[in-house]
Design a protein around this motif. Structure first.
Motif, PDB file in Angstrom:
ATOM      1  N   GLY A 290       0.831  -1.199   0.000  1.00  0.00           N
ATOM      2  CA  GLY A 290       0.000   0.000   0.000  1.00  0.00           C
ATOM      3  C   GLY A 290       0.865   1.248   0.000  1.00  0.00           C
ATOM      4  N   THR A 291       0.544   2.199  -0.874  1.00  0.00           N
ATOM      5  CA  THR A 291       1.411   3.357  -1.071  1.00  0.00           C
ATOM      6  C   THR A 291       0.592   4.641  -1.097  1.00  0.00           C
ATOM      7  N   TRP A 292       1.160   5.698  -0.497  1.00  0.00           N
ATOM      8  CA  TRP A 292       0.608   7.040  -0.621  1.00  0.00           C
ATOM      9  C   TRP A 292       1.356   7.768  -1.719  1.00  0.00           C
ATOM     10  N   TRP A 293       0.590   8.449  -2.594  1.00  0.00           N
ATOM     11  CA  TRP A 293       1.173   9.208  -3.694  1.00  0.00           C
ATOM     12  C   TRP A 293       0.791  10.666  -3.534  1.00  0.00           C
ATOM     13  N   ARG A 294       1.775  11.539  -3.697  1.00  0.00           N
ATOM     14  CA  ARG A 294       1.520  12.969  -3.587  1.00  0.00           C
ATOM     15  C   ARG A 294       1.576  13.595  -4.975  1.00  0.00           C
ATOM     16  N   GLY A 295       0.553  14.377  -5.311  1.00  0.00           N
ATOM     17  CA  GLY A 295       0.507  14.999  -6.622  1.00  0.00           C
ATOM     18  C   GLY A 295       0.035  16.434  -6.555  1.00  0.00           C
ATOM     19  N   SER A 296       0.352  17.191  -7.601  1.00  0.00           N
ATOM     20  CA  SER A 296      -0.138  18.567  -7.699  1.00  0.00           C
ATOM     21  C   SER A 296      -1.617  18.583  -8.039  1.00  0.00           C
ATOM     22  N   TYR A 297      -2.017  17.665  -8.936  1.00  0.00           N
ATOM     23  CA  TYR A 297      -3.415  17.465  -9.324  1.00  0.00           C
ATOM     24  C   TYR A 297      -3.637  15.972  -9.470  1.00  0.00           C
ATOM     25  N   LEU A 298      -4.892  15.572  -9.450  1.00  0.00           N
ATOM     26  CA  LEU A 298      -5.254  14.167  -9.668  1.00  0.00           C
ATOM     27  C   LEU A 298      -6.380  14.125 -10.690  1.00  0.00           C
ATOM     28  N   VAL A 299      -6.230  13.276 -11.721  1.00  0.00           N
ATOM     29  CA  VAL A 299      -7.236  13.166 -12.776  1.00  0.00           C
ATOM     30  C   VAL A 299      -7.746  11.733 -12.832  1.00  0.00           C
ATOM     31  N   GLY A 300      -9.045  11.578 -12.664  1.00  0.00           N
ATOM     32  CA  GLY A 300      -9.664  10.259 -12.731  1.00  0.00           C
ATOM     33  C   GLY A 300      -9.996   9.885 -14.165  1.00  0.00           C
ATOM     34  N   CYS A 301      -9.231   8.954 -14.713  1.00  0.00           N
ATOM     35  CA  CYS A 301      -9.494   8.399 -16.046  1.00  0.00           C
ATOM     36  C   CYS A 301      -9.799   6.915 -15.882  1.00  0.00           C
ATOM     37  N   ASP A 302     -10.517   6.581 -14.824  1.00  0.00           N
ATOM     38  CA  ASP A 302     -10.672   5.190 -14.405  1.00  0.00           C
ATOM     39  C   ASP A 302     -12.029   4.592 -14.764  1.00  0.00           C
ATOM     40  N   GLY A 303     -12.616   5.044 -15.869  1.00  0.00           N
ATOM     41  CA  GLY A 303     -13.745   4.340 -16.461  1.00  0.00           C
ATOM     42  C   GLY A 303     -15.087   4.603 -15.822  1.00  0.00           C
ATOM     43  N   GLN A 304     -16.089   3.876 -16.337  1.00  0.00           N
ATOM     44  CA  GLN A 304     -17.470   4.164 -15.967  1.00  0.00           C
ATOM     45  C   GLN A 304     -17.771   3.873 -14.501  1.00  0.00           C
ATOM     46  N   ARG A 305     -17.009   3.002 -13.861  1.00  0.00           N
ATOM     47  CA  ARG A 305     -17.203   2.731 -12.426  1.00  0.00           C
ATOM     48  C   ARG A 305     -16.184   3.507 -11.597  1.00  0.00           C
ATOM     49  N   SER A 306     -15.805   4.648 -12.052  1.00  0.00           N
ATOM     50  CA  SER A 306     -14.717   5.455 -11.498  1.00  0.00           C
ATOM     51  C   SER A 306     -14.706   5.533  -9.970  1.00  0.00           C
ATOM     52  N   THR A 307     -13.604   5.067  -9.384  1.00  0.00           N
ATOM     53  CA  THR A 307     -13.403   5.211  -7.947  1.00  0.00           C
ATOM     54  C   THR A 307     -13.186   6.673  -7.583  1.00  0.00           C
ATOM     55  N   VAL A 308     -12.484   7.403  -8.446  1.00  0.00           N
ATOM     56  CA  VAL A 308     -12.245   8.823  -8.193  1.00  0.00           C
ATOM     57  C   VAL A 308     -13.564   9.570  -8.082  1.00  0.00           C
ATOM     58  N   ARG A 309     -14.461   9.321  -9.017  1.00  0.00           N
ATOM     59  CA  ARG A 309     -15.755  10.002  -9.002  1.00  0.00           C
ATOM     60  C   ARG A 309     -16.532   9.663  -7.725  1.00  0.00           C
ATOM     61  N   LYS A 310     -16.498   8.400  -7.321  1.00  0.00           N
ATOM     62  CA  LYS A 310     -17.232   7.992  -6.124  1.00  0.00           C
ATOM     63  C   LYS A 310     -16.618   8.585  -4.863  1.00  0.00           C
ATOM     64  N   LEU A 311     -15.289   8.603  -4.789  1.00  0.00           N
ATOM     65  CA  LEU A 311     -14.642   9.166  -3.597  1.00  0.00           C
ATOM     66  C   LEU A 311     -14.897  10.661  -3.464  1.00  0.00           C
ATOM     67  N   GLN A 312     -15.129  11.337  -4.591  1.00  0.00           N
ATOM     68  CA  GLN A 312     -15.438  12.773  -4.559  1.00  0.00           C
ATOM     69  C   GLN A 312     -16.933  13.035  -4.450  1.00  0.00           C
ATOM     70  N   ASP A 313     -17.711  11.958  -4.365  1.00  0.00           N
ATOM     71  CA  ASP A 313     -19.170  12.062  -4.208  1.00  0.00           C
ATOM     72  C   ASP A 313     -19.802  12.905  -5.320  1.00  0.00           C
ATOM     73  N   ILE A 314     -19.391  12.607  -6.546  1.00  0.00           N
ATOM     74  CA  ILE A 314     -19.925  13.311  -7.715  1.00  0.00           C
ATOM     75  C   ILE A 314     -21.019  12.452  -8.343  1.00  0.00           C
ATOM     76  N   ARG A 315     -22.182  13.006  -8.496  1.00  0.00           N
ATOM     77  CA  ARG A 315     -23.308  12.264  -9.068  1.00  0.00           C
ATOM     78  C   ARG A 315     -23.063  11.990 -10.547  1.00  0.00           C
ATOM     79  N   PHE A 316     -23.652  10.870 -11.028  1.00  0.00           N
ATOM     80  CA  PHE A 316     -23.438  10.431 -12.407  1.00  0.00           C
ATOM     81  C   PHE A 316     -24.784  10.035 -13.015  1.00  0.00           C
ATOM     82  N   PRO A 317     -25.703  11.009 -13.160  1.00  0.00           N
ATOM     83  CA  PRO A 317     -27.054  10.676 -13.608  1.00  0.00           C
ATOM     84  C   PRO A 317     -27.101  10.332 -15.090  1.00  0.00           C
ATOM     85  N   GLY A 318     -28.171   9.664 -15.466  1.00  0.00           N
ATOM     86  CA  GLY A 318     -28.373   9.315 -16.864  1.00  0.00           C
ATOM     87  C   GLY A 318     -29.186   8.045 -16.993  1.00  0.00           C
ATOM     88  N   ARG A 319     -29.028   7.375 -18.119  1.00  0.00           N
ATOM     89  CA  ARG A 319     -29.816   6.177 -18.422  1.00  0.00           C
ATOM     90  C   ARG A 319     -28.892   4.990 -18.627  1.00  0.00           C
TER      91      ARG A 319
END
Length: 534
Positions: free
Chosen positions: A144-173
């Protein structure tokens, strides 16, 4: 300065990392897998001209050699040809059809040779923290590793962990459409030409598909997609083989020709759009931010445009300090462009798939909705054309010297031949993605003279001085012609190839104002901040 953390090692994440590296921004890519991809011939992508050029610039790989540029496109309804396009005769750029694992492999090879990109395999994200100066990510696994960054970009697909951890809604059909897919090697009557066949004459009663699309790949391989009826009926191997045999027989002489089945699958189309694409120093791109794919629209194509748009905005923020206006414009521009395509697809879908409203809504009935489908598949119109940023917050104010040309402000520029600063002839798109603005002078006749004869003549000295004084690095190029542009007009182009403005002649004040707006007014904001500090 800490690197940018890119979560996800698919085509979008790898493209973003390489695009940042071209602008001297380091990144670390968190790949939850082992660092290689399983070949899947049935998983292919269709790339428009600009996104194919982007990948070729970043990888140095001639992707045309590994994919197929279609010779043409044909729409059939039962036995009737509804429309046909020959790309060579039309003088239009053909889409590039290529297996996704080929694209990913080319990107991985380029990343392996790029010292500014660090790959971290078997690194699955499970936590994000951010503060005013950056973001911290934790990946789980054996180490297990901690990574430090200036910015973080979630390019992790439709089940994005980044999006879920930021509690961003993903509405649609969900499950807007389902398609059975097969990749096979066979001889079909339309060599090198893509085809969509609606209501084929061999259609039988029962759950047989009423629409099938055939798209060629190199070496005699085809990807076939059958639109499945609504519902959740399983597509068994037996039913898929039956579809293949029935379809191939219908397209030939009534007898199923020899074929080699390479891969199969079921493609589920979803339409979703994240409410936010930015949360402080955390951003989303690709399928983590949007899902679309009905009526020929291609999700990866839009994801690559996300990466191209974001990279040149992160670069100055990384090099010169956080810039809210420039980073906010990423969400504003890209979310609006994808939203417009989703809205268009959702409006058209009931028309082209249903029977009742068709005669009322589409002029020409059958031909009308075949044209809509062609637009989606061929990258035209509201269903398929690349988005423009006409309403961008980076658009310049009204300028006295602004003139109309063949490209609207905010749209992708035409790829014309230009003379670079070293005197070489290159394509305009070859100069994109380096972080610099491009200033293009339209000067007929310069192509037949040595550069040393006209660099010190006419308007060139004044223009060169104006370019040097711009508030952002810029490259001066010269073109003999550009669609709709009169002689001596000056075009200002963003690093991602979108036109900022066109000016009538050399107008240093207008050029400066347009350049300042295009980079978010950085000079003005920095001056105000410095004044406030004093």
């Amino acid at each position: 300065m800490d690197p940018v953390i890119v979560v996800g090692a698919g085509p979008v994440g790898l493209t973003l990392a390489l695009a940042l590296a071209r602008q001297e921004v380091p990144s670390v890519v968190l790949d939850e897998g082992p660092g290689k991809d399983e070949p899947r011939p049935a998983r292919t992508v269709v790339l428009r001209e600009d996104t194919a050029a982007l990948l070729q610039r970043l990888t140095g790989v001639p992707l045309d050699s590994y994919g197929m540029r279609w010779a043409g496109w044909r729409s059939l309804r039962r036995k009737q040809v509804m429309s046909e396009v020959d790309f060579a005769e039309a003088g239009a750029a053909a889409p590039l059809h290529i297996a996704q694992h080929v694209v990913t492999a080319a990107l991985r090879t380029a990343v392996a040779d790029e010292p500014l990109v660090k790959m971290a395999v078997d690194s699955r994200l499970d936590a994000i923290e951010q503060d005013r100066s950056g973001a911290t990510a934790h990946s789980r696994g054996a180490k297990g590793t901690w990574w430090r960054g200036s910015y973080l970009v979630g390019c992790d697909g439709q089940r994005s962990t980044v999006r879920k951890l930021q509690d961003i809604r993903f509405p649609g059909r969900t499950a807007v459409e389902r398609h059975a897919v097969a990749a096979l090697r066979a001889e079909l009557p339309w060599e090198g030409r893509a085809l969509i066949h609606r209501t084929p004459p061999w259609r039988q009663s029962g759950p047989s598909a009423g629409e099938v699309t055939a798209r060629p790949l190199p070496d005699g391989v085809w990807r076939l997609d059958w639109l499945l009826p609504p519902g959740k009926d399983l597509v068994t191997p037996e039913t898929l083989v039956a579809r293949i045999r029935e379809t191939l027989a219908g397209w030939t002489d009534g007898t199923t020709p020899p074929y080699d089945l390479l891969d199969t699958g079921v493609h589920m189309v979803h339409h979703r759009l994240a409410r936010r694409w930015r949360a402080g120093r955390v951003l989303l791109a690709g399928d983590a931010a949007h899902l679309l794919g009905a009526l020929g629209t291609q999700g990866l194509d839009e994801g690559l445009r996300d990466a191209d748009n974001l990279a040149w905005k992160l670069a100055p923020a990384w090099h010169h300090g956080h810039h809210e206006a420039l980073l906010d414009s990423y969400q504003t521009e890209r979310r609006a462009a994808v939203s417009a395509r989703l809205r268009a697809a959702d409006q058209v879908l009931p028309v082209v798939r249903g029977a009742g409203g068709l005669r009322q809504m589409v002029p020409g009935t059958a031909r009308g909705h075949d044209a809509l489908l062609a637009d989606g598949h061929l990258g035209r119109g509201t269903l398929g054309a690349p988005g423009t940023y006409a309403d961008s917050p980076l658009a310049p104010p009204p300028l006295d010297g602004r003139i109309p040309v063949g490209t609207a402000p905010g749209a992708q520029v035409t790829d014309v031949r230009v003379t670079a600063e070293d005197g070489s002839f290159v394509r305009l798109r070859d100069r994109l993605g380096r972080g610099a603005l491009l200033v293009v002078l339209i000067a007929p006749g310069t192509g037949v003279w040595d550069r040393k004869h006209w660099m010190s003549a006419g308007v060139m000295p004044r223009l060169a001085a104006a370019v040097t004084a711009l508030p952002h690095p810029a490259e001066l190029l010269v073109a003999e012609e550009y669609p709709g542009a009169p002689a001596h007009s000056v075009l200002l182009v963003r690093p991602d190839g979108h036109l900022v403005t066109a000016l009538s002649g050399v107008r240093p004040a207008d050029l400066y104002a347009a350049a300042e707006a295009a980079v978010g007014g950085a000079v003005k904001e920095e001056a105000e901040a410095a004044s406030g500090a004093r």
